[in-house]
Design a protein around this motif. Structure first.
Motif, PDB file in Angstrom:
ATOM      1  N   LEU A   8       0.846  -1.572  -0.183  1.00  0.00           N
ATOM      2  CA  LEU A   8       0.338  -0.029   0.066  1.00  0.00           C
ATOM      3  C   LEU A   8       0.455   1.296   0.062  1.00  0.00           C
ATOM      4  O   LEU A   8       0.209   1.790  -0.668  1.00  0.00           O
ATOM      5  N   ALA A   9       1.567   1.417   0.387  1.00  0.00           N
ATOM      6  CA  ALA A   9       2.500   2.483   0.705  1.00  0.00           C
ATOM      7  C   ALA A   9       4.083   2.998  -0.347  1.00  0.00           C
ATOM      8  O   ALA A   9       3.865   3.564  -1.054  1.00  0.00           O
ATOM      9  N   ASP A  10       4.052   1.537  -0.884  1.00  0.00           N
ATOM     10  CA  ASP A  10       4.888   1.565  -2.523  1.00  0.00           C
ATOM     11  C   ASP A  10       3.349   1.939  -3.221  1.00  0.00           C
ATOM     12  O   ASP A  10       3.795   2.925  -4.380  1.00  0.00           O
ATOM     13  N   LEU A  11       1.608   1.889  -3.512  1.00  0.00           N
ATOM     14  CA  LEU A  11       0.910   2.095  -4.585  1.00  0.00           C
ATOM     15  C   LEU A  11       1.062   4.241  -3.857  1.00  0.00           C
ATOM     16  O   LEU A  11       0.746   4.557  -5.016  1.00  0.00           O
ATOM     17  N   VAL A  12       1.174   4.308  -2.887  1.00  0.00           N
ATOM     18  CA  VAL A  12       1.138   5.865  -2.736  1.00  0.00           C
ATOM     19  C   VAL A  12       2.588   6.711  -2.735  1.00  0.00           C
ATOM     20  O   VAL A  12       2.055   7.610  -3.729  1.00  0.00           O
ATOM     21  N   VAL A  13       3.236   6.056  -2.565  1.00  0.00           N
ATOM     22  CA  VAL A  13       4.747   7.131  -3.030  1.00  0.00           C
ATOM     23  C   VAL A  13       5.044   6.710  -4.434  1.00  0.00           C
ATOM     24  O   VAL A  13       5.619   7.923  -5.283  1.00  0.00           O
ATOM     25  N   SER A  14       4.314   5.919  -5.531  1.00  0.00           N
ATOM     26  CA  SER A  14       4.447   5.742  -7.283  1.00  0.00           C
ATOM     27  C   SER A  14       3.359   6.532  -7.432  1.00  0.00           C
ATOM     28  O   SER A  14       3.685   6.168  -8.779  1.00  0.00           O
ATOM     29  N   GLN A  15       2.530   6.660  -7.106  1.00  0.00           N
ATOM     30  CA  GLN A  15       1.686   7.138  -7.926  1.00  0.00           C
ATOM     31  C   GLN A  15       2.099   8.731  -7.774  1.00  0.00           C
ATOM     32  O   GLN A  15       1.072   9.778  -7.103  1.00  0.00           O
ATOM     33  N   ALA A  16       2.277   9.623  -9.203  1.00  0.00           N
ATOM     34  CA  ALA A  16       2.737  10.753  -8.779  1.00  0.00           C
ATOM     35  C   ALA A  16       1.935  12.073  -9.314  1.00  0.00           C
ATOM     36  O   ALA A  16       2.297  13.396  -9.578  1.00  0.00           O
ATOM     37  N   ASN A  17       0.708  11.502  -9.660  1.00  0.00           N
ATOM     38  CA  ASN A  17      -0.187  12.435 -10.163  1.00  0.00           C
ATOM     39  C   ASN A  17      -1.062  12.922  -9.295  1.00  0.00           C
ATOM     40  O   ASN A  17      -1.495  14.209  -9.207  1.00  0.00           O
ATOM     41  N   VAL A  18      -1.052  12.488  -7.990  1.00  0.00           N
ATOM     42  CA  VAL A  18      -2.149  12.271  -7.351  1.00  0.00           C
ATOM     43  C   VAL A  18      -2.057  12.256  -5.452  1.00  0.00           C
ATOM     44  O   VAL A  18      -0.840  11.233  -4.963  1.00  0.00           O
ATOM     45  N   GLY A  19      -1.435  12.835  -5.059  1.00  0.00           N
ATOM     46  CA  GLY A  19      -0.929  12.669  -3.180  1.00  0.00           C
ATOM     47  C   GLY A  19      -0.594  14.060  -3.173  1.00  0.00           C
ATOM     48  O   GLY A  19       0.257  14.320  -3.410  1.00  0.00           O
ATOM     49  N   THR A  20      -0.842  14.314  -1.286  1.00  0.00           N
ATOM     50  CA  THR A  20      -0.002  15.386  -0.713  1.00  0.00           C
ATOM     51  C   THR A  20       0.819  14.610   0.520  1.00  0.00           C
ATOM     52  O   THR A  20      -0.087  14.128   1.109  1.00  0.00           O
ATOM     53  N   THR A  21       1.999  15.570   1.021  1.00  0.00           N
ATOM     54  CA  THR A  21       2.609  14.973   2.252  1.00  0.00           C
ATOM     55  C   THR A  21       3.177  16.729   2.618  1.00  0.00           C
ATOM     56  O   THR A  21       3.108  17.078   1.625  1.00  0.00           O
ATOM     57  N   ILE A  22       2.639  16.421   4.090  1.00  0.00           N
ATOM     58  CA  ILE A  22       2.981  18.224   4.511  1.00  0.00           C
ATOM     59  C   ILE A  22       4.539  17.730   5.293  1.00  0.00           C
ATOM     60  O   ILE A  22       4.452  16.834   5.992  1.00  0.00           O
ATOM     61  N   LYS A  23       5.349  18.526   5.020  1.00  0.00           N
ATOM     62  CA  LYS A  23       6.785  18.101   6.044  1.00  0.00           C
ATOM     63  C   LYS A  23       6.986  19.806   6.368  1.00  0.00           C
ATOM     64  O   LYS A  23       6.817  20.781   5.843  1.00  0.00           O
ATOM     65  N   VAL A  24       8.346  19.886   7.312  1.00  0.00           N
ATOM     66  CA  VAL A  24       8.681  20.728   8.325  1.00  0.00           C
ATOM     67  C   VAL A  24      10.043  21.233   7.705  1.00  0.00           C
ATOM     68  O   VAL A  24      10.698  21.936   8.559  1.00  0.00           O
ATOM     69  N   ASN A  25      10.694  20.196   7.562  1.00  0.00           N
ATOM     70  CA  ASN A  25      12.345  20.264   7.098  1.00  0.00           C
ATOM     71  C   ASN A  25      12.712  19.993   5.979  1.00  0.00           C
ATOM     72  O   ASN A  25      14.204  19.335   5.828  1.00  0.00           O
ATOM     73  N   GLY A  26      11.725  20.149   5.034  1.00  0.00           N
ATOM     74  CA  GLY A  26      12.422  20.387   3.171  1.00  0.00           C
ATOM     75  C   GLY A  26      11.571  19.392   2.470  1.00  0.00           C
ATOM     76  O   GLY A  26      11.770  18.244   3.511  1.00  0.00           O
TER      77      GLY A  26
END
Length: 313
Positions: free
Chosen positions: A73-91
């Protein structure tokens, strides 16, 4: 780089959270609070986020995470280039603190292959195969919705092999100390990305969205319970207890529920592990659960607008 749509929509305006920390009296600050401003940046999920995304997905499914192939499931998420957003605080190279994405359940159930999953250019010669983890999730929601006949029938209709409709599985999870104000822009980004993907002919033209929203209800804290099991218990007549009030962990889910076509509360299948039990929500008077919600695509733009309006109040 930060997400293109974040720049277009928010004109490079960062989402900020003020974190308050008390200073010891002997520090010379007379007990005043330091204010730390944290800037949140929006990024597309990427391969380097795999382990952090997997941890967030484990948090999303809680004790039932053991029932799913989370690595896939994690692989599906990170390999989906068109839809999906993460939030980071250190770049860009830091771990994400928040995740929001949607996966095409029908595509991964019956027409799954890597190029389709990621929205990459066609030309891959890989043989289509059924996704193990999406099959597990499908069977899970079928089982959990059995007590809600209408919802169960609708899900089986939508997720059957002969279905002509498409269901987007929304995966929304964040650290507990992430401010709720970060949610509306993430939802706006996801809606924009889905629309852009549709324009490019990619399989994101969903008819429905399915969510497994984290909830909780109040219970008697363990620390307040009588530890003396040998003490005589007073006789009490059995009375029918009222159903506890259920609350959402994520405030934005209250808006989503208002537009859901079907909803259903369910309990986890797997009891918490020994390690989890040591820091159980029960110790603080909280029993976690989930609320399954099925929302028609026509409602999502209104939901996103309401989120944006509330965040500006």
């Amino acid at each position: 780089m930060s997400k293109r749509k974040a720049i277009e929509k928010h004109e490079n305006e960062d989402v900020e959270m003020e974190s308050h920390e008390e200073v010891d009296d002997d520090s010379g600050s007379d007990g005043e609070e330091d204010i730390i401003n944290v800037d949140f940046e929006f990024f597309d999920p990427k391969e380097d986020d795999f382990h952090a995304v997997k941890n967030l997905l484990g948090q999303h499914f809680a004790s039932d995470a053991l029932l799913f192939a989370l690595s896939e499931l994690a692989d599906l998420v990170v390999s989906q280039a068109n839809v999906g957003t993460t939030i980071k605080v250190n770049g860009a190279d830091s771990d994400p603190f928040s995740l929001l994405t949607t996966l095409n359940m029908n595509q991964h159930l019956y027409h799954h292959h890597n190029s389709a999953a990621s929205g990459a250019a066609s030309g891959s010669s890989s043989t289509p195969k059924q996704s193990e983890v999406m099959t597990q999730i499908r069977d899970y929601v079928f089982t959990k919705s059995r007590q809600n006949e209408k919802m169960n029938m609708k899900l089986k209709e939508l997720l059957g092999a002969s279905s002509k409709l498409q269901v987007g599985l929304i995966l929304s999870e964040r650290f507990i100390n992430m401010p709720a104000e970060t949610a509306p822009p993430m939802w706006k980004m996801m809606l924009d990305e889905v629309n852009w993907a549709i324009e490019e002919g990619l399989p994101f033209n969903f008819d429905y969205f399915l969510m497994l929203s984290p909830t909780y209800h109040e219970v008697a804290p363990k620390n307040d319970m009588d530890d003396d099991d040998s003490a005589p218990k007073p006789n009490r007549k059995k009375t029918k207890m009222a159903e506890p009030t259920v609350f959402f962990m994520h405030p934005e889910d209250e808006i989503l529920e208002q537009f859901a076509e079907h909803t259903h509360d369910y309990k986890f299948t797997t009891p918490p592990s020994a390690a989890e039990s040591m820091s159980s929500f029960d110790d603080f008077g909280i029993a976690p659960g989930r609320r399954m919600m099925l929302i028609h695509k026509s409602k999502i733009p209104e939901v996103v607008q309401l989120m944006a309006n509330m965040s500006q109040e």
